[in-house]
Scaffold this motif. Structure first.
Motif, PDB file in Angstrom:
ATOM      1  N   ALA A 117      49.961  28.345  85.860  1.00  0.00           N
ATOM      2  CA  ALA A 117      50.446  29.748  86.747  1.00  0.00           C
ATOM      3  C   ALA A 117      50.575  30.318  85.648  1.00  0.00           C
ATOM      4  O   ALA A 117      49.729  31.799  85.639  1.00  0.00           O
ATOM      5  CB  ALA A 117      51.614  29.809  87.437  1.00  0.00           C
ATOM      6  N   LEU A 118      50.612  30.160  84.450  1.00  0.00           N
ATOM      7  CA  LEU A 118      51.009  30.619  83.400  1.00  0.00           C
ATOM      8  C   LEU A 118      49.214  31.187  82.665  1.00  0.00           C
ATOM      9  O   LEU A 118      48.975  32.765  82.096  1.00  0.00           O
ATOM     10  CB  LEU A 118      50.690  29.994  82.369  1.00  0.00           C
ATOM     11  N   GLY A 167      51.003  38.767  79.713  1.00  0.00           N
ATOM     12  CA  GLY A 167      52.679  38.957  79.779  1.00  0.00           C
ATOM     13  C   GLY A 167      53.493  38.130  80.794  1.00  0.00           C
ATOM     14  O   GLY A 167      54.934  38.966  80.952  1.00  0.00           O
ATOM     15  N   ALA A 168      52.322  37.184  81.456  1.00  0.00           N
ATOM     16  CA  ALA A 168      53.951  36.658  82.460  1.00  0.00           C
ATOM     17  C   ALA A 168      55.119  35.447  81.810  1.00  0.00           C
ATOM     18  O   ALA A 168      54.691  35.269  80.410  1.00  0.00           O
ATOM     19  CB  ALA A 168      52.939  35.263  82.764  1.00  0.00           C
ATOM     20  N   ARG A 169      56.149  35.486  82.428  1.00  0.00           N
ATOM     21  CA  ARG A 169      56.845  34.839  81.786  1.00  0.00           C
ATOM     22  C   ARG A 169      57.265  33.141  82.676  1.00  0.00           C
ATOM     23  O   ARG A 169      57.245  33.371  83.774  1.00  0.00           O
ATOM     24  CB  ARG A 169      58.359  36.348  81.354  1.00  0.00           C
ATOM     25  N   VAL A 225      56.804  33.012  86.279  1.00  0.00           N
ATOM     26  CA  VAL A 225      57.066  31.008  86.170  1.00  0.00           C
ATOM     27  C   VAL A 225      58.230  30.672  86.213  1.00  0.00           C
ATOM     28  O   VAL A 225      58.923  30.346  85.223  1.00  0.00           O
ATOM     29  CB  VAL A 225      55.623  29.943  85.847  1.00  0.00           C
ATOM     30  N   ASP A 226      58.943  29.896  87.777  1.00  0.00           N
ATOM     31  CA  ASP A 226      59.819  29.263  87.813  1.00  0.00           C
ATOM     32  C   ASP A 226      59.582  28.128  87.248  1.00  0.00           C
ATOM     33  O   ASP A 226      59.385  27.315  87.739  1.00  0.00           O
ATOM     34  CB  ASP A 226      60.447  29.386  88.918  1.00  0.00           C
ATOM     35  N   GLU A 234      51.420  28.666  76.196  1.00  0.00           N
ATOM     36  CA  GLU A 234      51.756  27.410  75.980  1.00  0.00           C
ATOM     37  C   GLU A 234      53.383  27.301  77.174  1.00  0.00           C
ATOM     38  O   GLU A 234      53.843  28.152  76.950  1.00  0.00           O
ATOM     39  CB  GLU A 234      52.197  27.385  74.699  1.00  0.00           C
ATOM     40  N   LEU A 235      53.858  26.172  76.843  1.00  0.00           N
ATOM     41  CA  LEU A 235      54.962  25.812  77.398  1.00  0.00           C
ATOM     42  C   LEU A 235      56.357  25.028  76.471  1.00  0.00           C
ATOM     43  O   LEU A 235      55.566  23.801  76.087  1.00  0.00           O
ATOM     44  CB  LEU A 235      55.716  25.552  78.758  1.00  0.00           C
ATOM     45  N   LEU A 236      57.350  25.347  76.255  1.00  0.00           N
ATOM     46  CA  LEU A 236      58.381  24.208  75.364  1.00  0.00           C
ATOM     47  C   LEU A 236      58.511  23.840  76.052  1.00  0.00           C
ATOM     48  O   LEU A 236      59.358  22.993  77.045  1.00  0.00           O
ATOM     49  CB  LEU A 236      59.500  25.271  75.046  1.00  0.00           C
TER      50      LEU A 236
END
Length: 282
Positions: free
Chosen positions: A20-21, A27-29, A52-53, A165-167
Motif C-alpha cells: 500500500a505504501l 506523502g502516504a502516511r 495506511v492503517d 519503510e515500516l517500523l
C-alpha cells in the motif's frame, strides 16, 4: 473541522502494508493508534493522499524476551506497557514512562512504534528509547534493516526511515539487576508533552551511565559529560552535584540551539532531579 479527502487502506499484514505504501503517491502516511495523526488530519495541519492503517497486523503486536533484550512490536500500546502486559527491560522504567503519557484513553490506543515514528522531541518514548539504547527494526522493499537509537531521530517529525519503510519492532536491551534509573518531566499539566525531560540510567555492573535531555531542543540530547560524571558514583553528594552542574553546562553548549537563561535553569534542574532519583534521592 474534518480532514481533507484521502484514500484509506487497512493492511492485513506487513507485506500488505508495504504494498500500500509503494502504490501510494508521495506523502502516504502510516496510522497505528492514530492518537497524533488523526487530530492533525482533523485540524488540517497535515494532508496526505493515503493513510495506511496497520493497527490490525498481528505481527506488530507481538512482544518477546531474551536473556539480553526485550522486543516490542511497533503496535504495542502504551497501556499494555503500563499494565505489565509487555516484558520490562529496565527495572520498571518503561512502565513508569508509559503511565505518564497523556491519559488512559490515549494510552489504550497510542503505540510505542507510532510515537517513535512521529519523532516528536517532546514525546516520552523518544527520550526513553534513546537513553535505553534501543534498536529500531524497519522493513521495506529491500528487506529489513536495523537503526540504532542515536541514528533514528534526525529532527522534529523526521526519522531515518524512508516513506516506503515500516517500523516493525523495537529491541530494547535489558539493564542488569542492580541498575537504577531516574525520570523527571517538566509539564504545565500532568500527562502533557514535556517542556523538559531528563532520563538517567545507571548500570554499575556494566560500568554504564546514560543521560538524555528531551523536549528542550529539536532532537533529544545525549548528555555524555553528565553521564561520565555519574558513572561509578555510589551516592548523591554535594561534590557530585557540583561536578554535574559543570558537566551539564558542557553538554548544553553542544545543543542545537542556545538556551535562554530561564531555559538553562529548567533543563539543568531536570537532569539534576533525574540523576538524584537514580541515586536514591526522592
Amino acid at each position: 473541522m474534518k480532514p481533507m479527502p484521502f484514500d484509506y487502506a487497512r493492511a492485513k499484514d506487513v507485506p500488505d502494508a508495504l504494498a500500500a505504501l509503494a502504490d501510494a503517491d508521495a506523502g502516504a502516511r502510516v496510522m497505528a493508534g492514530g492518537q497524533s495523526l488523526v487530530p492533525m488530519l482533523n485540524l488540517r495541519l497535515a494532508t496526505f493522499p493515503r493513510v495506511v492503517d496497520i493497527s490490525k497486523i498481528a505481527e506488530l503486536r507481538e512482544r518477546s524476551e531474551s536473556a539480553d533484550a526485550v522486543t516490542l512490536g511497533a503496535c504495542v500500546t502504551h497501556g499494555e506497557i503500563e499494565d505489565g502486559e509487555a516484558p520490562e527491560p529496565a527495572a520498571g522504567l518503561m512502565r513508569h514512562v508509559a503511565a505518564g503519557i497523556a491519559y488512559r484513553a490515549v494510552r489504550n490506543r497510542g503505540t510505542i512504534g507510532g510515537s517513535a515514528s512521529l519523532a516528536d522531541a517532546s514525546a516520552d518514548w523518544v527520550t526513553t528509547l534513546l537513553a535505553l539504547g534501543a534498536r529500531f527494526i524497519g522493513r521495506g522493499p529491500d528487506g529489513e534493516r536495523e537503526i540504532a537509537a542515536p541514528d533514528m531521530f534526525l529532527g522534529p517529525y523526521f526519522t531515518a526511515m524512508t516513506d516506503q519503510e515500516l517500523l516493525v519492532r523495537i529491541v530494547v536491551p535489558k539493564t542488569s539487576r542492580d541498575a537504577t534509573w531516574g525520570y523527571y518531566k517538566v509539564t504545565r499539566r500532568s500527562g502533557e508533552y514535556g517542556l523538559s525531560i531528563g532520563a538517567v540510567i545507571l548500570d554499575p555492573a556494566r560500568e554504564h551511565a546514560s543521560v538524555v535531555l528531551g523536549a528542550a531542543s529539536r532532537t533529544p540530547l545525549a548528555c555524555t559529560a553528565a553521564a561520565a560524571a555519574l558513572r561509578g558514583a555510589p551516592r548523591w553528594t554535594e561534590a557530585l552535584e557540583t561536578a554535574l552542574r559543570t558537566a551539564i553546562a558542557e553538554d548544553l553548549a553542544r545543543a542545537e540551539r542556545p538556551f535562554e537563561p530561564h531555559e538553562a535553569i529548567m533543563v539543568e534542574t531536570t537532569i539534576l532531579r533525574a540523576a538524584a532519583q537514580a541515586l536514591g534521592v526522592s
